[in-house]
Design a protein around this motif. Structure first.
Motif, PDB file in Angstrom:
ATOM      1  N   VAL A  46      41.380  35.189  38.497  1.00  0.00           N
ATOM      2  CA  VAL A  46      40.245  34.824  37.792  1.00  0.00           C
ATOM      3  C   VAL A  46      41.194  36.813  37.676  1.00  0.00           C
ATOM      4  CG1 VAL A  46      38.568  35.710  37.854  1.00  0.00           C
ATOM      5  CG2 VAL A  46      39.017  33.204  38.803  1.00  0.00           C
ATOM      6  N   ALA A  47      41.082  37.038  36.952  1.00  0.00           N
ATOM      7  CA  ALA A  47      41.330  38.482  36.297  1.00  0.00           C
ATOM      8  C   ALA A  47      40.273  39.281  35.560  1.00  0.00           C
ATOM      9  CB  ALA A  47      42.128  38.302  35.136  1.00  0.00           C
ATOM     10  N   GLY A  48      40.049  40.557  36.924  1.00  0.00           N
ATOM     11  CA  GLY A  48      39.210  41.028  37.019  1.00  0.00           C
ATOM     12  C   GLY A  48      40.011  42.740  35.965  1.00  0.00           C
ATOM     13  N   ARG A  49      38.255  44.191  36.704  1.00  0.00           N
ATOM     14  CA  ARG A  49      39.182  45.697  35.985  1.00  0.00           C
ATOM     15  C   ARG A  49      40.943  45.503  36.040  1.00  0.00           C
ATOM     16  NH1 ARG A  49      35.130  45.786  38.169  1.00  0.00           N
ATOM     17  NH2 ARG A  49      36.198  47.569  39.652  1.00  0.00           N
ATOM     18  N   ASP A  50      41.708  45.564  35.267  1.00  0.00           N
ATOM     19  CA  ASP A  50      43.742  46.253  36.769  1.00  0.00           C
ATOM     20  C   ASP A  50      43.626  45.317  36.797  1.00  0.00           C
ATOM     21  OD1 ASP A  50      42.572  48.750  34.951  1.00  0.00           O
ATOM     22  OD2 ASP A  50      41.540  49.308  36.571  1.00  0.00           O
ATOM     23  N   PRO A  51      43.798  44.738  36.405  1.00  0.00           N
ATOM     24  CA  PRO A  51      44.296  43.003  37.283  1.00  0.00           C
ATOM     25  C   PRO A  51      46.109  43.344  37.138  1.00  0.00           C
ATOM     26  CG  PRO A  51      44.563  42.035  34.834  1.00  0.00           C
ATOM     27  CD  PRO A  51      43.780  43.501  34.771  1.00  0.00           C
ATOM     28  N   GLY A  52      47.280  43.440  38.240  1.00  0.00           N
ATOM     29  CA  GLY A  52      48.657  43.340  38.827  1.00  0.00           C
ATOM     30  C   GLY A  52      49.018  42.006  38.380  1.00  0.00           C
ATOM     31  N   SER A  53      50.023  42.156  39.034  1.00  0.00           N
ATOM     32  CA  SER A  53      51.358  41.284  38.889  1.00  0.00           C
ATOM     33  C   SER A  53      51.048  39.722  38.800  1.00  0.00           C
ATOM     34  CB  SER A  53      52.611  41.971  40.067  1.00  0.00           C
ATOM     35  OG  SER A  53      51.975  41.774  41.444  1.00  0.00           O
ATOM     36  N   LYS A  54      50.196  39.760  39.225  1.00  0.00           N
ATOM     37  CA  LYS A  54      49.434  38.198  39.952  1.00  0.00           C
ATOM     38  C   LYS A  54      49.085  37.506  38.450  1.00  0.00           C
ATOM     39  CE  LYS A  54      47.516  38.742  44.812  1.00  0.00           C
ATOM     40  NZ  LYS A  54      45.794  38.467  45.178  1.00  0.00           N
ATOM     41  N   LEU A  55      48.454  38.485  37.653  1.00  0.00           N
ATOM     42  CA  LEU A  55      47.940  38.199  36.336  1.00  0.00           C
ATOM     43  C   LEU A  55      49.998  37.608  35.558  1.00  0.00           C
ATOM     44  CD1 LEU A  55      45.883  37.873  34.097  1.00  0.00           C
ATOM     45  CD2 LEU A  55      46.006  40.088  32.951  1.00  0.00           C
ATOM     46  N   GLU A  56      50.598  38.395  35.250  1.00  0.00           N
ATOM     47  CA  GLU A  56      51.830  38.378  35.064  1.00  0.00           C
ATOM     48  C   GLU A  56      52.582  36.906  35.793  1.00  0.00           C
ATOM     49  OE1 GLU A  56      54.442  41.962  35.295  1.00  0.00           O
ATOM     50  OE2 GLU A  56      52.730  42.895  35.306  1.00  0.00           O
ATOM     51  N   GLN A  57      52.639  36.873  36.627  1.00  0.00           N
ATOM     52  CA  GLN A  57      53.331  35.471  37.571  1.00  0.00           C
ATOM     53  C   GLN A  57      51.773  34.728  37.192  1.00  0.00           C
ATOM     54  OE1 GLN A  57      55.280  35.267  39.279  1.00  0.00           O
ATOM     55  NE2 GLN A  57      55.233  32.828  40.199  1.00  0.00           N
ATOM     56  N   ALA A  58      51.006  34.236  36.974  1.00  0.00           N
ATOM     57  CA  ALA A  58      50.116  33.348  36.232  1.00  0.00           C
ATOM     58  C   ALA A  58      50.359  32.504  34.981  1.00  0.00           C
ATOM     59  CB  ALA A  58      48.612  33.234  36.283  1.00  0.00           C
ATOM     60  N   ARG A  59      51.009  33.723  34.091  1.00  0.00           N
ATOM     61  CA  ARG A  59      50.799  34.006  32.864  1.00  0.00           C
ATOM     62  C   ARG A  59      52.721  32.933  32.998  1.00  0.00           C
ATOM     63  NH1 ARG A  59      48.851  39.379  30.439  1.00  0.00           N
ATOM     64  NH2 ARG A  59      46.510  38.818  29.765  1.00  0.00           N
ATOM     65  N   LYS A  60      53.671  33.475  33.518  1.00  0.00           N
ATOM     66  CA  LYS A  60      54.854  33.037  34.087  1.00  0.00           C
ATOM     67  C   LYS A  60      54.651  31.501  33.987  1.00  0.00           C
ATOM     68  CE  LYS A  60      57.533  36.402  35.729  1.00  0.00           C
ATOM     69  NZ  LYS A  60      58.086  37.514  36.722  1.00  0.00           N
ATOM     70  N   LEU A  61      53.678  31.097  34.782  1.00  0.00           N
ATOM     71  CA  LEU A  61      53.603  29.749  35.950  1.00  0.00           C
ATOM     72  C   LEU A  61      52.287  29.062  34.826  1.00  0.00           C
ATOM     73  CD1 LEU A  61      54.025  30.376  39.609  1.00  0.00           C
ATOM     74  CD2 LEU A  61      55.503  29.613  38.288  1.00  0.00           C
ATOM     75  N   ALA A  62      51.916  29.279  33.816  1.00  0.00           N
ATOM     76  CA  ALA A  62      51.153  29.125  32.600  1.00  0.00           C
ATOM     77  C   ALA A  62      49.971  28.521  33.629  1.00  0.00           C
ATOM     78  CB  ALA A  62      51.525  27.595  31.855  1.00  0.00           C
ATOM     79  N   VAL A  63      49.391  29.117  34.565  1.00  0.00           N
ATOM     80  CA  VAL A  63      48.109  29.223  35.070  1.00  0.00           C
ATOM     81  C   VAL A  63      47.276  29.822  34.315  1.00  0.00           C
ATOM     82  CG1 VAL A  63      46.199  29.130  37.588  1.00  0.00           C
ATOM     83  CG2 VAL A  63      49.422  29.141  37.429  1.00  0.00           C
ATOM     84  N   PRO A  64      46.136  28.403  34.489  1.00  0.00           N
ATOM     85  CA  PRO A  64      45.087  29.130  33.268  1.00  0.00           C
ATOM     86  C   PRO A  64      44.491  30.616  34.209  1.00  0.00           C
ATOM     87  CG  PRO A  64      44.774  26.449  33.741  1.00  0.00           C
ATOM     88  CD  PRO A  64      45.910  27.511  34.864  1.00  0.00           C
ATOM     89  N   VAL A  65      44.059  31.737  33.377  1.00  0.00           N
ATOM     90  CA  VAL A  65      43.300  32.493  33.392  1.00  0.00           C
ATOM     91  C   VAL A  65      42.071  32.096  33.173  1.00  0.00           C
ATOM     92  CG1 VAL A  65      43.313  35.017  33.561  1.00  0.00           C
ATOM     93  CG2 VAL A  65      45.445  33.678  33.572  1.00  0.00           C
ATOM     94  N   LEU A  66      41.226  32.739  33.943  1.00  0.00           N
ATOM     95  CA  LEU A  66      39.732  33.477  34.078  1.00  0.00           C
ATOM     96  C   LEU A  66      39.481  34.583  34.061  1.00  0.00           C
ATOM     97  CD1 LEU A  66      38.260  30.141  36.117  1.00  0.00           C
ATOM     98  CD2 LEU A  66      38.649  29.962  33.807  1.00  0.00           C
ATOM     99  N   THR A  67      39.049  35.251  32.320  1.00  0.00           N
ATOM    100  CA  THR A  67      37.737  36.532  32.218  1.00  0.00           C
ATOM    101  C   THR A  67      36.835  36.307  33.529  1.00  0.00           C
ATOM    102  OG1 THR A  67      35.797  35.620  31.235  1.00  0.00           O
ATOM    103  CG2 THR A  67      37.407  36.932  30.981  1.00  0.00           C
ATOM    104  N   GLU A  68      36.042  37.342  34.421  1.00  0.00           N
ATOM    105  CA  GLU A  68      35.106  36.948  35.417  1.00  0.00           C
ATOM    106  C   GLU A  68      33.636  36.670  34.988  1.00  0.00           C
ATOM    107  OE1 GLU A  68      32.669  39.461  38.159  1.00  0.00           O
ATOM    108  OE2 GLU A  68      34.102  40.890  36.602  1.00  0.00           O
TER     109      GLU A  68
END
Length: 77
Positions: A46-68
């Motif tokens: 779950v990516a909120g304001r100013d997401p950090g390296s966890k968002l990059e890691q999720a994209r690398k691993l093809a993990v679904p990303v949700l907005t708030e």
């Protein structure tokens, strides 16, 4: 019913609607788990304001990303 049973969530960035503790409680009440690091076993990031390296890691691993907003819709079904 536990609609999030077996699902693992990671939060990154600031949330507007919930505190981190509130968001974690919503997941756990519905049978899910919250962890602090992204892995191939993570169900959603779950990516909120100013997401950090966890968002990059999720994209690398093809993990679904949700907005708030998507997270709110998921837990309030």
């Amino acid at each position: 019913p536990l609609p999030l049973a077996g699902k693992t969530f990671v939060f990154t960035g600031g949330l507007d609607r919930y505190s981190r503790d509130e968001a974690k409680q919503l997941v756990e009440e519905r049978g899910g788990a919250v962890t602090s690091s992204v892995s191939k076993h993570t169900s959603y990031v779950v990516a909120g304001r100013d997401p950090g390296s966890k968002l990059e890691q999720a994209r690398k691993l093809a993990v679904p990303v949700l907005t708030e907003q998507e997270f709110a819709a998921l837990v309030n079904r």
